[in-house]
Design an enzyme around this catalytic site. Structure first.
Site, mmCIF file in Angstrom:
data_model
loop_
_atom_site.group_PDB
_atom_site.id
_atom_site.type_symbol
_atom_site.label_atom_id
_atom_site.label_comp_id
_atom_site.label_asym_id
_atom_site.label_seq_id
_atom_site.Cartn_x
_atom_site.Cartn_y
_atom_site.Cartn_z
ATOM 1 N N TYR A 36 5.417 -32.025 -22.124
ATOM 2 C CA TYR A 36 3.993 -32.208 -22.369
ATOM 3 C C TYR A 36 3.772 -32.511 -23.855
ATOM 4 O O TYR A 36 4.449 -31.922 -24.706
ATOM 5 C CB TYR A 36 3.201 -30.940 -22.048
ATOM 6 N N HIS A 85 -1.721 -33.337 -18.783
ATOM 7 C CA HIS A 85 -0.647 -33.385 -17.794
ATOM 8 C C HIS A 85 0.659 -33.763 -18.494
ATOM 9 O O HIS A 85 0.655 -34.396 -19.555
ATOM 10 C CB HIS A 85 -0.959 -34.417 -16.715
ATOM 11 N N LYS A 102 4.609 -39.279 -13.466
ATOM 12 C CA LYS A 102 5.442 -38.965 -14.624
ATOM 13 C C LYS A 102 6.460 -40.086 -14.839
ATOM 14 O O LYS A 102 6.848 -40.772 -13.891
ATOM 15 C CB LYS A 102 6.176 -37.632 -14.428
#
Length: 245
Positions: free
Chosen positions: A150, A158, A195
Site C-alpha cells: 500500500y 487500496h 492489483k
C-alpha cells in the site's frame, strides 16, 4: 497498463499527504527507543506490550496486529518475523528476548528465523526493500502471493501491488511462475482484485545467507507484470495524423 492509486474517499489523499509515512515511522522509532521496548520471541511471531502512544503509532505505521485483551492502558501486538527483524535489525528500535527474557543477538535472531520461515533471507530482503521505500507491506496470503503493498495506510487507500518474491537464478526452489499457465492464473487473480503483480527477484550476488551482514550485498530486481488488452489500448491511444476539428 498500471493503475493509479485508488483512494478510499475524497479526503483520503489529503490526509495521506499531511501525514507522510516516513514521519510516522520516525516517530515510532523514537518512541520505541526511548521506552527500551522488548519483544518476546514466540514461535513464528514476536509479541510486544505497547503503551497507548506506541500502539497508536504501530497502528498508523501498520506494524504487527493488535491482540484483543482486557487491559485498557496497554495493548499487545503480534509481529511476523520479517516485521520484527526489520524493527530490530534495521530500525534498531526493538530488542527481542526469548522465554527467559534473555536478549537475542542479530546473528541468533537471523539463524532462528531462517529455521522457522522458508526462504527467510529472500522474504526479509524483499520486505525491507519495500519498507525502506515507505510502502506499507502486509501479508498477501489471501491473494496467493507473499505480500500486498500500500502507498499509505489501508484505511485511506487500496493496495497497489500483489507481491511475489522469487530467488533470481534459482526458480526451481520457489515452485512458482515456472510455466506460462502460472503467470496467466496469477495475473488474472490480481486483475480481479484490481492489483498489479509485482515480482521481486532477490539475487544474493554470490554471497551466502550465513549472516545478516550480507543483506546489503543482495540485489532486488523489480518487475511488474500486467495483462495486455488490445481493445483497451486501442481506445486509449490517440490516432496519429488526425486533424483536430
Amino acid at each position: 497498463m498500471l493503475m493509479g492509486p485508488r483512494w478510499k474517499g475524497k479526503e483520503s489523499e489529503a490526509k495521506a499527504l499531511a501525514r507522510p509515512m516516513s514521519n510516522i515511522i520516525s516517530r515510532l522509532q523514537s518512541s520505541l527507543l526511548q521506552s527500551d521496548c522488548r519483544g518476546l520471541l514466540s514461535g513464528c511471531s514476536v509479541l510486544l506490550e505497547a503503551e497507548t502512544e506506541q500502539a497508536e503509532l504501530l497502528n498508523h505505521a501498520c506494524f504487527g496486529r493488535p491482540i484483543i485483551t482486557t487491559e485498557k492502558t496497554k495493548q499487545w501486538f503480534q509481529f511476523g518475523l520479517e516485521e520484527a527483524f526489520y524493527l530490530s535489525y534495521y530500525l534498531k528500535c526493538l530488542k527481542i528476548v526469548d522465554e527467559k527474557h534473555v536478549s537475542k543477538t542479530d546473528e541468533e535472531l537471523w539463524n532462528y528465523m531462517k529455521v522457522n520461515v522458508e526462504n527467510f533471507p529472500e522474504i526479509y530482503k524483499a520486505y525491507s526493500h519495500l519498507r525502506r521505500k515507505n510502502w506499507i507491506v502486509r501479508s498477501g496470503s489471501q491473494y496467493g502471493v507473499d505480500f500486498v503493498a500500500y502507498r499509505h495506510h489501508p484505511v485511506l487507500v487500496h493496495s497497489d501491488y500483489a507481491v511475489l518474491v522469487l530467488s533470481e537464478g534459482n526458480q526451481d526452489s520457489n515452485g512458482r511462475l515456472r510455466v506460462w499457465s502460472d503467470f496467466h492464473c496469477t495475473i488474472r487473480l490480481c486483475g480481479s482484485v484490481a492489483k498489479t503483480l509485482l515480482v521481486l527477484y532477490v539475487n544474493k550476488s554470490g554471497h551466502s545467507d550465513a549472516s545478516p551482514m550480507f543483506l546489503e550485498t543482495y540485489r532486488v530486481v523489480e518487475q511488474t507484470i500486467t495483462r495486455w488488452s488490445p481493445e483497451r489500448c486501442r481506445e486509449d491511444q490517440k490516432l496519429v495524423g488526425t486533424v483536430p476539428k
